[in-house]
Design a protein around this motif. Structure first.
Motif, PDB file in Angstrom:
ATOM      1  N   HIS A   1      -8.970 -47.970 -26.505  1.00 34.72           N
ATOM      2  CA  HIS A   1      -8.664 -48.534 -27.813  1.00 34.72           C
ATOM      3  C   HIS A   1      -8.273 -49.998 -27.690  1.00 34.72           C
TER       4      HIS A   1
ATOM      5  N   GLY B   1      -6.929 -51.505 -30.195  1.00 33.12           N
ATOM      6  CA  GLY B   1      -5.669 -51.520 -30.948  1.00 33.12           C
ATOM      7  C   GLY B   1      -4.990 -50.191 -30.713  1.00 33.12           C
ATOM      8  N   PHE B   2      -4.630 -49.488 -31.791  1.00 34.45           N
ATOM      9  CA  PHE B   2      -4.112 -48.127 -31.630  1.00 34.45           C
ATOM     10  C   PHE B   2      -4.979 -47.162 -32.423  1.00 34.45           C
ATOM     11  N   GLU B   3      -4.891 -45.908 -32.035  1.00 36.84           N
ATOM     12  CA  GLU B   3      -5.584 -44.826 -32.741  1.00 36.84           C
ATOM     13  C   GLU B   3      -4.592 -43.688 -32.945  1.00 36.84           C
TER      14      GLU B   3
ATOM     15  N   ASP C   1      -3.310 -45.921 -27.366  1.00 36.00           N
ATOM     16  CA  ASP C   1      -3.638 -47.343 -27.364  1.00 36.00           C
ATOM     17  C   ASP C   1      -4.451 -47.664 -26.123  1.00 36.00           C
TER      18      ASP C   1
END
Length: 216
Positions: free
Chosen positions: A146, A148-150, A175
């Motif tokens: 990722h 970013g974040f998930e 992340d």
């Protein structure tokens, strides 16, 4: 049994009303499904209420105006409270009932790509993208990390990855430190929130990386 929960910090921000809308919805759904976090939220909200009222002395000039409180409680303009009818979605040959937190929020039609289908939730939340993600029985998402974040909240069904297996209500925040390959034997429906594109690590799926920001 639910094994994965929001962090204490996320629960605190939720109780204070300080989370972005997409994350707040995810926590609300989890709390509806998880008696442990429901109890924790109730305790946090009670503590905050105590802190607010602790600074007021009934005999001081800073106390609440009793007349104002009476006026508020006597106001007939308050919206009528009513039960919201359950909302269902059909994906392939399965029907799912959406959580209460999603019953008054629109979503797009499901877009199918192989064994994956996604419906975008109608929330304007800056860079965050919230979706319903469905994986057919026997399906998987290729290994990825990722940028970013998930956040993944399992609503129905089951799936597993390199870290273990998950049940409805499990709340996973990942992340760039994580690589995983979610797969499901029986199929599943998830609520997901991502802040940036996924990055695919292996095989032909790496061809999606150059357009990742367009499809996340």
């Amino acid at each position: 049994m639910i094994k994965h929960h929001p962090s204490n910090d996320i629960l605190m921000q939720f109780s204070e009303g300080n989370l972005p809308a997409s994350l707040s919805i995810a926590v609300a759904i989890h709390v509806e499904m998880c008696p442990v976090c429901k109890k924790e939220i109730a305790a946090l909200e009670a503590k905050q209420a105590d802190n607010v009222f602790a600074g007021f002395d009934a005999d001081s000039e800073d106390s609440f105006d009793a007349g104002l409180l009476d006026a508020i409680t006597a106001d007939d303009a308050i919206d009528e409270i009513y039960e919201q009818a359950p909302i269902t979605v059909d994906v392939k040959d399965k029907t799912y009932t959406l959580p209460r937190a999603l019953t008054r929020i629109g979503h797009s039609n499901f877009m199918q790509l192989g064994k994956l289908a996604r419906s975008r939730i109608d929330i304007d939340d800056g860079a965050l993208r919230a979706s319903l993600l469905h994986i057919d029985a026997g399906g998987e998402i290729p290994e990825h990390t990722h940028t970013g974040f998930e956040l993944t909240l399992l609503l129905e069904g089951e799936f597993s990855d390199e870290e273990g297996s998950y049940v409805p209500g499990d709340f996973m925040m990942l992340d760039g430190r994580h690589n995983h390959t979610p797969k499901t034997a029986q199929g599943c429906l998830c609520f997901t929130v991502v802040s940036s594109a996924l990055h695919f690590n292996k095989g032909i799926s790496k061809l999606l990386n150059p357009i990742g920001n367009l499809i996340y």
